[in-house]
Enzyme design. Structure first.
Site, PDB file in Angstrom:
ATOM      1  N   ASP A  19      73.485   1.176  19.631  1.00 60.81           N
ATOM      2  CA  ASP A  19      74.152   2.372  19.895  1.00 60.81           C
ATOM      3  C   ASP A  19      73.166   3.457  19.159  1.00 60.81           C
ATOM      4  OD1 ASP A  19      76.271   1.963  21.241  1.00 60.81           O
ATOM      5  OD2 ASP A  19      77.526   1.450  19.214  1.00 60.81           O
TER       6      ASP A  19
ATOM      7  N   LYS B 133      83.461  -4.320  17.423  1.00 57.21           N
ATOM      8  CA  LYS B 133      82.070  -4.480  17.127  1.00 57.21           C
ATOM      9  C   LYS B 133      81.881  -5.055  15.893  1.00 57.21           C
ATOM     10  CE  LYS B 133      80.657  -0.584  20.016  1.00 57.21           C
ATOM     11  NZ  LYS B 133      80.246   0.786  20.357  1.00 57.21           N
TER      12      LYS B 133
HETATM   13  P1  NAP Z   1      85.867   5.020  15.941  1.00 55.33           P
HETATM   14  O1  NAP Z   1      85.219   4.133  15.027  1.00 55.33           O
HETATM   15  O2  NAP Z   1      87.331   4.794  16.247  1.00 55.33           O
HETATM   16  O3  NAP Z   1      85.924   6.524  15.082  1.00 55.33           O
HETATM   17  C1  NAP Z   1      86.407   7.758  15.229  1.00 55.33           C
HETATM   18  C2  NAP Z   1      86.078   8.880  14.344  1.00 55.33           C
HETATM   19  O4  NAP Z   1      86.599  10.030  15.083  1.00 55.33           O
HETATM   20  C3  NAP Z   1      86.454   8.652  13.135  1.00 55.33           C
HETATM   21  O5  NAP Z   1      85.457   9.487  12.466  1.00 55.33           O
HETATM   22  C4  NAP Z   1      87.682   9.490  13.169  1.00 55.33           C
HETATM   23  O6  NAP Z   1      88.140  10.142  11.957  1.00 55.33           O
HETATM   24  C5  NAP Z   1      87.356  10.528  14.156  1.00 55.33           C
HETATM   25  N1  NAP Z   1      88.344  11.360  14.884  1.00 55.33           N
HETATM   26  C6  NAP Z   1      89.455  10.613  15.782  1.00 55.33           C
HETATM   27  N2  NAP Z   1      90.131  11.694  16.025  1.00 55.33           N
HETATM   28  C7  NAP Z   1      89.930  12.858  15.516  1.00 55.33           C
HETATM   29  C8  NAP Z   1      90.576  14.037  15.691  1.00 55.33           C
HETATM   30  N3  NAP Z   1      91.542  14.527  16.279  1.00 55.33           N
HETATM   31  N4  NAP Z   1      89.866  15.112  14.844  1.00 55.33           N
HETATM   32  C9  NAP Z   1      88.905  14.682  14.117  1.00 55.33           C
HETATM   33  N5  NAP Z   1      88.281  13.736  13.976  1.00 55.33           N
HETATM   34  C10 NAP Z   1      88.867  12.442  14.744  1.00 55.33           C
HETATM   35  O7  NAP Z   1      85.270   5.542  17.226  1.00 55.33           O
HETATM   36  P2  NAP Z   1      83.824   5.550  17.587  1.00 55.33           P
HETATM   37  O8  NAP Z   1      83.320   4.123  18.224  1.00 55.33           O
HETATM   38  O9  NAP Z   1      82.957   6.119  16.292  1.00 55.33           O
HETATM   39  O10 NAP Z   1      83.650   6.444  18.895  1.00 55.33           O
HETATM   40  C11 NAP Z   1      83.852   8.127  18.430  1.00 55.33           C
HETATM   41  C12 NAP Z   1      83.484   8.739  19.615  1.00 55.33           C
HETATM   42  O11 NAP Z   1      81.918   8.573  20.407  1.00 55.33           O
HETATM   43  C13 NAP Z   1      84.277   8.340  21.280  1.00 55.33           C
HETATM   44  O12 NAP Z   1      84.480   9.341  21.840  1.00 55.33           O
HETATM   45  C14 NAP Z   1      83.412   7.536  21.841  1.00 55.33           C
HETATM   46  O13 NAP Z   1      83.903   7.585  23.034  1.00 55.33           O
HETATM   47  C15 NAP Z   1      82.109   7.946  21.542  1.00 55.33           C
HETATM   48  N6  NAP Z   1      80.823   7.077  21.743  1.00 55.33           N
HETATM   49  C16 NAP Z   1      80.212   7.435  22.663  1.00 55.33           C
HETATM   50  C17 NAP Z   1      78.949   6.789  23.063  1.00 55.33           C
HETATM   51  C18 NAP Z   1      77.909   6.781  24.126  1.00 55.33           C
HETATM   52  O14 NAP Z   1      77.316   5.926  24.352  1.00 55.33           O
HETATM   53  N7  NAP Z   1      77.946   7.956  24.438  1.00 55.33           N
HETATM   54  C19 NAP Z   1      78.720   5.304  22.351  1.00 55.33           C
HETATM   55  C20 NAP Z   1      79.875   4.996  21.152  1.00 55.33           C
HETATM   56  C21 NAP Z   1      80.744   6.173  20.976  1.00 55.33           C
HETATM   57  P3  NAP Z   1      89.017   9.304  10.802  1.00 55.33           P
HETATM   58  O15 NAP Z   1      87.938   8.546  10.236  1.00 55.33           O
HETATM   59  O16 NAP Z   1      89.417  10.807  10.024  1.00 55.33           O
HETATM   60  O17 NAP Z   1      90.070   8.761  11.620  1.00 55.33           O
END
Ligand code: NAP
Length: 287
Positions: free
Chosen positions: A106, A47
């Site tokens: 989003d 993205k």
């Molecule tokens: P991302 O950019 O990779 O960010 C991941 C985030 O989660 C970071 O803040 C990371 O912390 C944290 N994290 C990862 N593993 C963790 C753990 N074991 N314990 C605590 N924190 C953890 O991913 P993203 O795009 O933001 O996506 C995050 C989630 O949202 C995913 O599950 C994704 O499927 C969901 N999502 C859903 C939608 C929807 O339409 N429903 C849309 C977008 C995303 P650090 O910075 O410390 O690594």
């Protein structure tokens, strides 16, 4: 979800997956104008790269703020910034006569289930707890800051520096240095003070396992929103239901961001029920 909406709208077309390896991304983007696409979605981890591509293109442009500000009266705090530009990440591209226009749906997808019917919540003055500071959390934080009258945002992230940076960014956009703050310790989250708790981390994906919020802290009537959609019923959502909280599951945001993309590509509105139904079938858990 998109093909169901195309059929329901009586449009010919298909929504196809283009798997692109990181080393092939720039080459793929260069040939986009020759593929005859009306547009495309961008998913993790591209993205921000596609945002950079759009900004870097002499003829590319970002979506206009009006694209977002058509949300119901939620945004009297109109700020001249385009939220699409503020988020710095693009998940939807519309090809406009061969030229890419980038959007981020989003944040809109996140807000819709909260502020649109049937819930139509008035978030004025709410204190929101946001878990995570990654791409999705960024869209959530910025949309809350620019599109709602939420009063306070507390951000926790596993790597605290990222939460601090996001809080600072959001405060600059909101022009209020006390709007957002970060907390470092997961055991000192102000869960009970918040009207809304949002999980924007993948914790909860793939079934039980880790948890971030002590379920005993959740209180009746509070809203809990988990962005994780696979499974739909995460450990957090289950705990929240048991505690008498009101919940929003990640598939609603998934449908919300999809509807917003579909509208941008086709101009056709009202596809939320069709898309939600397609997702319900996918999850095999009819509502
Ligand atoms: P991302 O950019 O990779 O960010 C991941 C985030 O989660 C970071 O803040 C990371 O912390 C944290 N994290 C990862 N593993 C963790 C753990 N074991 N314990 C605590 N924190 C953890 O991913 P993203 O795009 O933001 O996506 C995050 C989630 O949202 C995913 O599950 C994704 O499927 C969901 N999502 C859903 C939608 C929807 O339409 N429903 C849309 C977008 C995303 P650090 O910075 O410390 O690594």
């Amino acid at each position: 979800m998109h093909e169901r909406a195309l059929a329901a709208a009586g449009l010919k077309g298909e929504y196809r997956e283009y798997p692109v390896k990181p080393e092939d991304l720039w080459g793929w983007l260069e040939q986009v104008p020759t593929l005859g696409l009306s547009g495309f979605n961008v998913t993790m981890p591209y993205k921000k790269s596609v945002f950079a591509w759009i900004v870097g293109q002499g003829n590319g442009k970002l979506g206009r703020p009006e694209a977002w500000l058509r949300l119901p009266e939620a945004a009297p705090l109109v700020i001249s910034e385009s939220p699409d530009a503020a988020i710095g990440a693009v998940n939807t591209v519309v090809m406009d006569r061969g030229k890419p226009v980038g959007y981020n749906t989003d944040g809109e997808g996140f807000l819709r289930p909260l502020i649109e019917p049937p819930r139509s919540l008035d978030l004025t003055g709410w204190h929101v707890l946001l878990l995570g500071a990654g791409g999705a959390a960024e869209a959530v934080a910025i949309s809350l800051a620019l599109q709602t009258k939420v009063g306070r945002l507390t951000i926790w992230n596993r790597h605290p520096d990222r939460a601090k940076v996001l809080a600072e960014t959001v405060n600059q956009l909101r022009r209020n240095d006390r709007f957002a703050q970060s907390v470092d310790r997961v055991d000192s989250l102000p869960v009970q003070e918040c009207q809304l708790v949002v999980n924007a981390t993948p914790v909860g994906m793939n079934g039980p396992g880790e948890k971030l919020v002590d379920s005993k802290q959740l209180k009746e009537g509070q809203w809990v929103y988990d962005l994780v959609y696979e499974p739909r019923e995460t450990r957090l959502i289950r705990a929240a239901r048991e505690r008498g909280c009101r919940v929003i599951t990640g598939d609603e945001m998934l449908a919300g961001q999809g509807v917003a993309s579909f509208e941008l590509w086709t101009g056709v509105k009202g596809m939320l029920p069709v898309m939600q139904e397609a997702l319900d079938e996918h999850f095999r858990r009819p509502r």
